[in-house]
Design an enzyme around this catalytic site. Structure first.
Site, PDB file in Angstrom:
ATOM      1  N   TYR A 125      -4.557  15.123 -31.588  1.00  0.00           N
ATOM      2  CA  TYR A 125      -4.232  15.607 -30.248  1.00  0.00           C
ATOM      3  C   TYR A 125      -2.822  16.187 -30.271  1.00  0.00           C
ATOM      4  O   TYR A 125      -1.883  15.528 -30.742  1.00  0.00           O
ATOM      5  CB  TYR A 125      -4.321  14.494 -29.205  1.00  0.00           C
ATOM      6  CG  TYR A 125      -4.120  15.048 -27.816  1.00  0.00           C
ATOM      7  CD1 TYR A 125      -5.173  15.662 -27.144  1.00  0.00           C
ATOM      8  CD2 TYR A 125      -2.877  15.023 -27.195  1.00  0.00           C
ATOM      9  CE1 TYR A 125      -5.004  16.215 -25.890  1.00  0.00           C
ATOM     10  CE2 TYR A 125      -2.691  15.578 -25.936  1.00  0.00           C
ATOM     11  CZ  TYR A 125      -3.763  16.180 -25.297  1.00  0.00           C
ATOM     12  OH  TYR A 125      -3.583  16.747 -24.064  1.00  0.00           O
ATOM     13  N   GLN A 256      17.098  12.633 -27.734  1.00  0.00           N
ATOM     14  CA  GLN A 256      15.879  11.920 -27.371  1.00  0.00           C
ATOM     15  C   GLN A 256      15.712  11.808 -25.864  1.00  0.00           C
ATOM     16  O   GLN A 256      14.597  11.824 -25.344  1.00  0.00           O
ATOM     17  CB  GLN A 256      15.884  10.529 -28.003  1.00  0.00           C
ATOM     18  CG  GLN A 256      15.747  10.558 -29.509  1.00  0.00           C
ATOM     19  CD  GLN A 256      14.556  11.386 -29.956  1.00  0.00           C
ATOM     20  OE1 GLN A 256      13.413  11.033 -29.693  1.00  0.00           O
ATOM     21  NE2 GLN A 256      14.820  12.492 -30.632  1.00  0.00           N
ATOM     22  N   HIS A 259      13.409  14.097 -23.561  1.00  0.00           N
ATOM     23  CA  HIS A 259      11.973  13.891 -23.397  1.00  0.00           C
ATOM     24  C   HIS A 259      11.726  13.074 -22.125  1.00  0.00           C
ATOM     25  O   HIS A 259      12.496  12.167 -21.790  1.00  0.00           O
ATOM     26  CB  HIS A 259      11.401  13.124 -24.591  1.00  0.00           C
ATOM     27  CG  HIS A 259      11.325  13.933 -25.850  1.00  0.00           C
ATOM     28  ND1 HIS A 259      10.446  14.969 -26.020  1.00  0.00           N
ATOM     29  CD2 HIS A 259      12.027  13.844 -27.007  1.00  0.00           C
ATOM     30  CE1 HIS A 259      10.595  15.490 -27.216  1.00  0.00           C
ATOM     31  NE2 HIS A 259      11.560  14.827 -27.835  1.00  0.00           N
ATOM     32  N   GLU A 325      11.664   2.775 -32.093  1.00  0.00           N
ATOM     33  CA  GLU A 325      10.985   3.849 -32.814  1.00  0.00           C
ATOM     34  C   GLU A 325      11.946   4.472 -33.831  1.00  0.00           C
ATOM     35  O   GLU A 325      11.626   4.615 -35.007  1.00  0.00           O
ATOM     36  CB  GLU A 325      10.506   4.908 -31.824  1.00  0.00           C
ATOM     37  CG  GLU A 325       9.824   6.097 -32.478  1.00  0.00           C
ATOM     38  CD  GLU A 325       9.486   7.196 -31.484  1.00  0.00           C
ATOM     39  OE1 GLU A 325       8.683   8.076 -31.836  1.00  0.00           O
ATOM     40  OE2 GLU A 325      10.040   7.184 -30.357  1.00  0.00           O
ATOM     41  N   HIS A 326      13.123   4.857 -33.354  1.00  0.00           N
ATOM     42  CA  HIS A 326      14.150   5.452 -34.212  1.00  0.00           C
ATOM     43  C   HIS A 326      15.387   4.548 -34.202  1.00  0.00           C
ATOM     44  O   HIS A 326      15.930   4.264 -33.136  1.00  0.00           O
ATOM     45  CB  HIS A 326      14.555   6.837 -33.700  1.00  0.00           C
ATOM     46  CG  HIS A 326      13.405   7.760 -33.472  1.00  0.00           C
ATOM     47  ND1 HIS A 326      13.025   8.181 -32.211  1.00  0.00           N
ATOM     48  CD2 HIS A 326      12.540   8.338 -34.335  1.00  0.00           C
ATOM     49  CE1 HIS A 326      11.981   8.987 -32.311  1.00  0.00           C
ATOM     50  NE2 HIS A 326      11.669   9.095 -33.588  1.00  0.00           N
ATOM     51  N   ASP A 359      12.460  14.601 -36.656  1.00  0.00           N
ATOM     52  CA  ASP A 359      11.501  15.179 -35.716  1.00  0.00           C
ATOM     53  C   ASP A 359      10.783  16.387 -36.299  1.00  0.00           C
ATOM     54  O   ASP A 359       9.650  16.687 -35.918  1.00  0.00           O
ATOM     55  CB  ASP A 359      12.217  15.618 -34.430  1.00  0.00           C
ATOM     56  CG  ASP A 359      12.415  14.475 -33.458  1.00  0.00           C
ATOM     57  OD1 ASP A 359      11.755  13.433 -33.608  1.00  0.00           O
ATOM     58  OD2 ASP A 359      13.234  14.635 -32.538  1.00  0.00           O
ATOM     59  N   GLU A 413     -19.037 -25.122 -43.107  1.00  0.00           N
ATOM     60  CA  GLU A 413     -19.126 -24.307 -41.882  1.00  0.00           C
ATOM     61  C   GLU A 413     -20.493 -24.399 -41.220  1.00  0.00           C
ATOM     62  O   GLU A 413     -20.733 -23.768 -40.194  1.00  0.00           O
ATOM     63  CB  GLU A 413     -18.804 -22.848 -42.218  1.00  0.00           C
ATOM     64  CG  GLU A 413     -17.352 -22.644 -42.647  1.00  0.00           C
ATOM     65  CD  GLU A 413     -17.039 -21.193 -42.979  1.00  0.00           C
ATOM     66  OE1 GLU A 413     -17.988 -20.388 -43.120  1.00  0.00           O
ATOM     67  OE2 GLU A 413     -15.844 -20.863 -43.099  1.00  0.00           O
ATOM     68  N   HIS A 418     -26.216 -19.465 -46.051  1.00  0.00           N
ATOM     69  CA  HIS A 418     -25.186 -19.016 -46.979  1.00  0.00           C
ATOM     70  C   HIS A 418     -25.188 -19.908 -48.232  1.00  0.00           C
ATOM     71  O   HIS A 418     -25.161 -19.418 -49.361  1.00  0.00           O
ATOM     72  CB  HIS A 418     -23.790 -19.083 -46.319  1.00  0.00           C
ATOM     73  CG  HIS A 418     -23.488 -17.966 -45.391  1.00  0.00           C
ATOM     74  ND1 HIS A 418     -24.204 -17.731 -44.258  1.00  0.00           N
ATOM     75  CD2 HIS A 418     -22.513 -17.006 -45.445  1.00  0.00           C
ATOM     76  CE1 HIS A 418     -23.698 -16.683 -43.631  1.00  0.00           C
ATOM     77  NE2 HIS A 418     -22.670 -16.214 -44.329  1.00  0.00           N
TER      78      HIS A 418
END
Length: 435
Positions: A125, A256, A259, A325-326, A359, A413, A418
């Site tokens: 996207y 930044q 944005h 993030e950064h 970036d 179990e 099994h």
């Protein structure tokens, strides 16, 4: 002053360093769920309806022909074309270092191993609203191509003026070598990639940033399709000491902050630097055009700030708790602090290795974990578009050694079938003479 200075760590923790739960806005969820249902039920007809409603574009066909991307690339400003090609080359070179191979280990007990396989088809996207992002296309498409993905499908919203994705996005699609491009945006694009329509093929995983409707759509379709990450608004956290340039620190914060809904935070033990950066942010804000200036002012005022800490050790402790993030280290000898970092999408070391380079052209993908998810998540990378298939090829010697333990665990179990599947192997050996 626009950017606040916070001198108390507890206040910072309760404010700008506080991680809120990921957005679960009920109205957004309801709207997105309705869009997804519409696409699942009516396919391309729903996509055309939503494109008309949300983008103001009426398209008879949703796919953009490959020759149209080539024309966009041919008409591109030569300097911009060179910049895109340089970025593509650097991103490819970085991600080729990540490749790992399938392996098989043979022994007297048989063999174990793993197959590393690329996904068949992935969806990317690419936002295309007020600021089309060709960089996001190449930062996802190139790692996917390096991974060996067979088919890369891109969805990007059409521009109201042309009815097509932005020219630079189409050019980037051509230069990055994607396979198909659709003029579809928003939550409807995510639904189309997840479930498929008459035109848009269903994919195995989806990557890329987007607005809150796009991200909520990714949350809702996860499981039906893989989601590489849920990238929220961008964020940067700078740790700086007395050696840092106030001008550079302010520039990195604002880079930044422009944005929408971004956050930009400075941690420093130097009160003088804090005050200098505060003044410099105000000065540089005055030079930004609208609407960038308003977005940046809003970010540094509401979701940003300068925190004065007692020492750099405290700064790194706060940064690890925040998981940015950064993470930008504008300190003397930044490499000596790398070992102190546990949680970050990316680390940027020194004033000449600033986040804006990441970036665009440094090499690592700029699609990085946000909202504190750097505690457990990674940037988009080659492994985002690959999967591992385990190989188990044991022989009788291996079965003899580990089979009894498998049978005992199954019995513990309560999974009697099994246990029986192990037992029958030993019974067969007793009756057919195998050792």
């Amino acid at each position: 002053m626009t950017v606040p200075i916070i001198r108390d760590i507890d206040t910072a923790r309760a404010g700008i360093l506080r991680r809120m739960p990921l957005d679960d806005d009920a109205a957004t969820t309801t709207a997105v769920a309705g869009i997804i249902a519409g696409v699942r039920q009516r396919g391309d007809a729903a996509l055309r309806e939503y494109t008309q409603r949300f983008d103001g574009v009426d398209r008879a066909t949703l796919e953009i022909p490959r020759e149209r991307w080539a024309a966009a690339a041919a008409d591109l400003d030569p300097a911009l074309r060179h910049a895109l090609l340089l970025a593509i080359g650097e991103i490819r070179r970085f991600h080729e270092r990540q490749l790992r191979n399938s392996w098989v280990e043979f022994s007297v007990e048989g063999a174990l191993g793993q197959l590393v396989r690329p996904l068949d088809r992935v969806g990317l996207y690419v936002p295309g609203g007020a600021a089309p992002l060709p960089s996001s296309l190449i930062h996802a498409a190139v790692p996917a191509r390096v991974a060996g993905v067979r088919e890369i499908v891109v969805c990007s919203p059409p521009q109201r003026s042309t009815g097509e994705p932005a020219e630079v996005v189409m050019a980037a699609a051509h230069l990055a070598g994607v396979d198909r491009l659709f003029a579809v945006g928003g939550a409807q694009a995510i639904a189309a990639l997840a479930y498929g329509t008459e035109s848009v093929p269903r994919v195995e995983t989806i990557a890329g940033p987007g607005n809150r409707y796009v991200i909520q759509a990714m949350r809702l379709v996860y499981g039906t399709v893989g989601i590489v990450s849920l990238p929220g608004p961008t964020e940067t956290l700078i740790i700086a000491d007395h050696t840092a340039s106030p001008r550079a620190v302010a520039a990195d914060l604002l880079a930044q902050a422009e944005h929408v809904e971004a956050s930009a935070i400075l941690l420093t033990p130097d009160p003088v630097l804090a005050e200098q950066v505060q003044v410099e942010v105000e000065r540089q804000l005055a030079t930004l055009p609208s609407p960038n200036a308003q977005a940046a002012r809003d970010a540094v005022t509401r979701r940003g700030g300068i925190v004065i800490v007692p020492d750099l050790a405290t700064a790194f402790m706060l940064a690890n708790d925040y998981g940015p993030e950064h993470l930008c280290l504008l300190v003397a000898d930044p490499w000596s602090y790398v070992g102190m970092v546990r949680n970050a999408g990316g680390i940027f070391l020194g004033e000449e290795s600033f986040e804006v380079l990441g970036d665009y052209v440094a090499g690592p993908s700029h699609i990085m974990p946000t909202e504190g998810t750097a505690r457990y998540a990674s940037p988009v990378n080659v492994d985002s578009f690959r999967k591992i298939i385990s190989l188990v090829g044991l022989n009788r010697s291996g079965l003899n050694r580990i089979g009894p333990a498998a049978m005992r665990l199954a019995e513990a179990e309560g999974l009697v079938a099994h246990a029986a599947a192990v037992k029958v192997r030993f019974e067969s050996a007793d009756t057919d003479g195998r050792e």
